[in-house]
Design a protein around this motif. Structure first.
Motif, PDB file in Angstrom:
ATOM      1  N   VAL A 182       0.848  -1.196   0.000  1.00 39.84           N
ATOM      2  CA  VAL A 182       0.000   0.000   0.000  1.00 39.84           C
ATOM      3  C   VAL A 182       0.886   1.249   0.000  1.00 39.84           C
ATOM      4  O   VAL A 182       1.708   1.424   0.903  1.00 39.84           O
ATOM      5  CB  VAL A 182      -0.933   0.012   1.225  1.00 39.84           C
ATOM      6  CG1 VAL A 182      -1.869   1.219   1.158  1.00 39.84           C
ATOM      7  CG2 VAL A 182      -1.740  -1.281   1.293  1.00 39.84           C
ATOM      8  N   ASN A 198      -0.208   8.397   5.750  1.00 42.35           N
ATOM      9  CA  ASN A 198      -0.897   9.321   4.851  1.00 42.35           C
ATOM     10  C   ASN A 198      -1.814  10.277   5.611  1.00 42.35           C
ATOM     11  O   ASN A 198      -1.957  11.447   5.241  1.00 42.35           O
ATOM     12  CB  ASN A 198      -1.684   8.536   3.804  1.00 42.35           C
ATOM     13  CG  ASN A 198      -0.770   7.799   2.841  1.00 42.35           C
ATOM     14  OD1 ASN A 198       0.377   8.185   2.636  1.00 42.35           O
ATOM     15  ND2 ASN A 198      -1.262   6.723   2.255  1.00 42.35           N
ATOM     16  N   ILE A 202      -1.743  -1.911   5.239  1.00 50.70           N
ATOM     17  CA  ILE A 202      -2.922  -1.028   5.274  1.00 50.70           C
ATOM     18  C   ILE A 202      -2.802  -0.039   6.423  1.00 50.70           C
ATOM     19  O   ILE A 202      -2.944   1.183   6.237  1.00 50.70           O
ATOM     20  CB  ILE A 202      -4.218  -1.852   5.419  1.00 50.70           C
ATOM     21  CG1 ILE A 202      -4.517  -2.621   4.139  1.00 50.70           C
ATOM     22  CG2 ILE A 202      -5.395  -0.942   5.779  1.00 50.70           C
ATOM     23  CD1 ILE A 202      -5.723  -3.540   4.245  1.00 50.70           C
ATOM     24  N   ALA A 227      -6.185   3.117   1.480  1.00 58.96           N
ATOM     25  CA  ALA A 227      -5.316   2.039   1.955  1.00 58.96           C
ATOM     26  C   ALA A 227      -6.013   0.687   1.878  1.00 58.96           C
ATOM     27  O   ALA A 227      -5.446  -0.296   1.388  1.00 58.96           O
ATOM     28  CB  ALA A 227      -4.856   2.324   3.381  1.00 58.96           C
ATOM     29  N   ALA A 244       0.337   2.451   6.046  1.00 63.98           N
ATOM     30  CA  ALA A 244       0.158   3.465   5.011  1.00 63.98           C
ATOM     31  C   ALA A 244      -0.936   4.456   5.382  1.00 63.98           C
ATOM     32  O   ALA A 244      -0.784   5.669   5.191  1.00 63.98           O
ATOM     33  CB  ALA A 244      -0.159   2.794   3.676  1.00 63.98           C
ATOM     34  N   ALA A 245      -2.039   3.957   5.906  1.00 57.88           N
ATOM     35  CA  ALA A 245      -3.129   4.858   6.298  1.00 57.88           C
ATOM     36  C   ALA A 245      -2.667   5.818   7.390  1.00 57.88           C
ATOM     37  O   ALA A 245      -3.009   7.015   7.379  1.00 57.88           O
ATOM     38  CB  ALA A 245      -4.336   4.056   6.768  1.00 57.88           C
ATOM     39  N   PRO A 259      -7.488   8.637   3.635  1.00 55.60           N
ATOM     40  CA  PRO A 259      -6.339   7.723   3.698  1.00 55.60           C
ATOM     41  C   PRO A 259      -6.735   6.283   4.024  1.00 55.60           C
ATOM     42  O   PRO A 259      -6.157   5.333   3.470  1.00 55.60           O
ATOM     43  CB  PRO A 259      -5.477   8.328   4.809  1.00 55.60           C
ATOM     44  CG  PRO A 259      -5.819   9.772   4.794  1.00 55.60           C
ATOM     45  CD  PRO A 259      -7.284   9.816   4.499  1.00 55.60           C
ATOM     46  N   GLU A 278      -5.331  -2.653  -0.931  1.00 50.93           N
ATOM     47  CA  GLU A 278      -5.071  -4.041  -0.569  1.00 50.93           C
ATOM     48  C   GLU A 278      -6.137  -4.976  -1.126  1.00 50.93           C
ATOM     49  O   GLU A 278      -5.852  -6.112  -1.491  1.00 50.93           O
ATOM     50  CB  GLU A 278      -5.017  -4.167   0.949  1.00 50.93           C
ATOM     51  CG  GLU A 278      -4.586  -5.520   1.462  1.00 50.93           C
ATOM     52  CD  GLU A 278      -3.079  -5.731   1.428  1.00 50.93           C
ATOM     53  OE1 GLU A 278      -2.626  -6.827   1.783  1.00 50.93           O
ATOM     54  OE2 GLU A 278      -2.340  -4.805   1.028  1.00 50.93           O
ATOM     55  N   SER A 322       6.165   2.122   0.773  1.00 49.03           N
ATOM     56  CA  SER A 322       4.874   1.449   0.897  1.00 49.03           C
ATOM     57  C   SER A 322       4.869   0.632   2.175  1.00 49.03           C
ATOM     58  O   SER A 322       5.917   0.247   2.696  1.00 49.03           O
ATOM     59  CB  SER A 322       4.589   0.555  -0.308  1.00 49.03           C
ATOM     60  OG  SER A 322       5.583  -0.446  -0.437  1.00 49.03           O
ATOM     61  N   ILE A 372       2.652   4.746   0.527  1.00 45.87           N
ATOM     62  CA  ILE A 372       2.694   5.934   1.378  1.00 45.87           C
ATOM     63  C   ILE A 372       2.892   7.096   0.418  1.00 45.87           C
ATOM     64  O   ILE A 372       3.946   7.233  -0.184  1.00 45.87           O
ATOM     65  CB  ILE A 372       3.815   5.851   2.422  1.00 45.87           C
ATOM     66  CG1 ILE A 372       3.559   4.659   3.358  1.00 45.87           C
ATOM     67  CG2 ILE A 372       3.903   7.148   3.217  1.00 45.87           C
ATOM     68  CD1 ILE A 372       4.656   4.449   4.391  1.00 45.87           C
TER      69      ILE A 372
END
Length: 456
Positions: free
Chosen positions: A77, A95, A88, A125, A91-92, A121, A129, A85, A79
């Motif tokens: 996922v 971000n 989930i 994310a 990255a969420a 975000p 996925e 990356s 960034i």
């Protein structure tokens, strides 16, 4: 999968507020959003991506990014705008941190907070996925805003965004994952009870001492982690207090509440300055008076600001120690814009600090509560500014900030904001790639947009 029943009935009061929220999510995720809500979601996306790009290199954001990669690992996922990356959750989290760092992210009057920096975000994310379709992503974003704003607005006492946005995260992710109702109910309850408490930052005035400006801010990024982990916990069999939203001490929902009837996402506001929304009406009022009367800022002897209790609650330091202090100071932001122009607040950069002439002018700004304005808050945020210069007094009209649902930014203005906010981070071709990606996404193809967010 939990061994618990997943038929949505065991132990859950379907007539209780959490039951109603669950029912709304289940129905809404199967129903296409209206054209109006779809357009609003894309407006929120372009605004949020600009905010995230602008904040991606802030020190606090870099700290979240490195910590997310170290603790949550690498994954597939992206960034955004970093070339990295993660999973989930990682990255969420990263971000969300970049999106909320500079206080450029969208907001909502009823919830008195910022749903976009949490919801979007998380939606991207989870979709990255699961391979969710464009329509599913848009639907999840609309659902996340609806749940987050409704619960934030129902709080009986003010709470910064992080106190309620974890609910929005669960709703967003569950819409994409088709989470069964019983698991969804527990996830919402876990998120609500485990969310950042923000006791210091959310406290009413007078706050002694006022909170030091810090990267924690409103706790939005950590609420994203809280919400996504809550969903994982519920899936594994963890339970939460499903009667949480029935607490009359903490929540007061409208008797005629109809989730989704008039989508909250359609009434989000957008910012033109990288600072707390309480500062925007005074800024617009001041800039109006300066422009209309050709006032030289060096001749200003006093600026009197009539405002709401919300604006008086923030720290308002005239000699801020860091950028976050600036984001929460009506006097300093007004002085900075008066002396250098509003462009210095889009985005706000470190060189805004420590300017002696700005600090001296900020000390000439007096704030006072206007009871009529306060009676209309939070549905409206109003200000009136009087400037005394060269022995004359100039008074603004009663001002509501540009970007409200009642005074919205046009599509061209949103694109102009994106370019201005990201000009120090993204090259012109890269800016155009993102904007083109959003345009093609509107037509149904998300691939170009997703590609534009990947590289650093």
């Amino acid at each position: 999968m939990s061994d618990r029943s997943t038929d949505g009935t065991e132990g859950l009061n379907e007539n209780g507020m959490l039951g109603r929220v669950v029912s709304y999510i289940e129905a809404a995720r199967r129903t296409p959003v209206s054209a109006r809500a779809r357009d609003a979601a894309f407006r929120c996306i372009i605004d949020l991506l600009g905010s995230a790009a602008a904040g991606v290199n802030q020190p606090g954001v870099r700290a979240v990014r490195s910590t997310a990669l170290a603790t949550m690992g690498t994954g597939g996922v992206p960034i955004w705008f970093s070339g990295a990356s993660s999973t989930i959750i990682g990255a969420a989290w990263a971000n969300s941190a970049s999106a909320s760092a500079l206080d450029l992210d969208d907001g909502h009057r009823l919830a008195r907070g910022h749903p976009g920096a949490a919801v979007i975000p998380a939606a991207f994310a989870v979709a990255g996925e699961t391979g969710a379709s464009l329509d599913e992503i848009i639907n999840a974003i609309v659902i996340g805003y609806e749940v987050g704003v409704a619960i934030g607005a129902a709080r009986t006492s003010y709470g910064n965004t992080g106190t309620w946005s974890a609910y929005a995260i669960v709703a967003t992710a569950a819409a994409l994952l088709l989470t069964p109702s019983d698991i969804l109910a527990h996830a919402l309850a876990i998120a609500g009870e485990s969310a950042p408490n923000q006791l210091f930052a959310s406290a009413p005035a007078p706050r002694v001492p006022a909170p030091e400006g810090s990267d924690v801010k409103e706790g939005i990024p950590w609420s994203v982690v809280t919400g996504l982990v809550a969903l994982n916990l519920a899936e594994a069999g963890h339970t939460g207090p499903r009667n949480i939203l029935d607490s009359a001490r903490h929540y007061r929902f409208a008797e005629d509440l109809r989730l989704g009837a008039d989508p909250h996402i359609c009434k989000a506001y957008f910012k033109l300055y990288a600072c707390c929304r309480h500062i925007h009406a005074p800024l617009d009022a001041m800039l109006q008076v300066i422009e209309q009367n050709a006032i030289d800022a060096d001749t200003i002897d006093l600026m009197e600001v009539e405002t709401t209790s919300g604006a008086l609650r923030i720290s308002n330091r005239t000699r801020p120690a860091n950028i976050i202090d600036v984001q929460y100071s009506v006097p300093y932001c007004m002085a900075l814009a008066a002396l250098s122009g509003p462009h210095v607040l889009l985005p706000l950069m470190p060189d805004a600090l420590g300017q002696e002439n700005v600090m001296k002018l900020s000390e000439k700004v007096n704030l006072s509560l206007n009871m009529d304005f306060d009676a209309r808050f939070p549905a409206e945020t109003l200000a009136r500014v009087s400037i005394i210069a060269d022995g004359r007094r100039f008074v603004s009209e009663v001002t509501t900030p540009k970007g409200e649902a009642s005074n919205p930014l046009s599509s061209d203005e949103l694109e102009a904001k994106f370019r201005a906010a990201t000009r120090m981070v993204l090259s012109t071709p890269r800016q155009e790639d993102v904007l083109k990606g959003i345009s093609t996404a509107r037509a149904g193809d998300m691939s170009a947009l997703m590609t534009s967010l990947v590289s650093g």
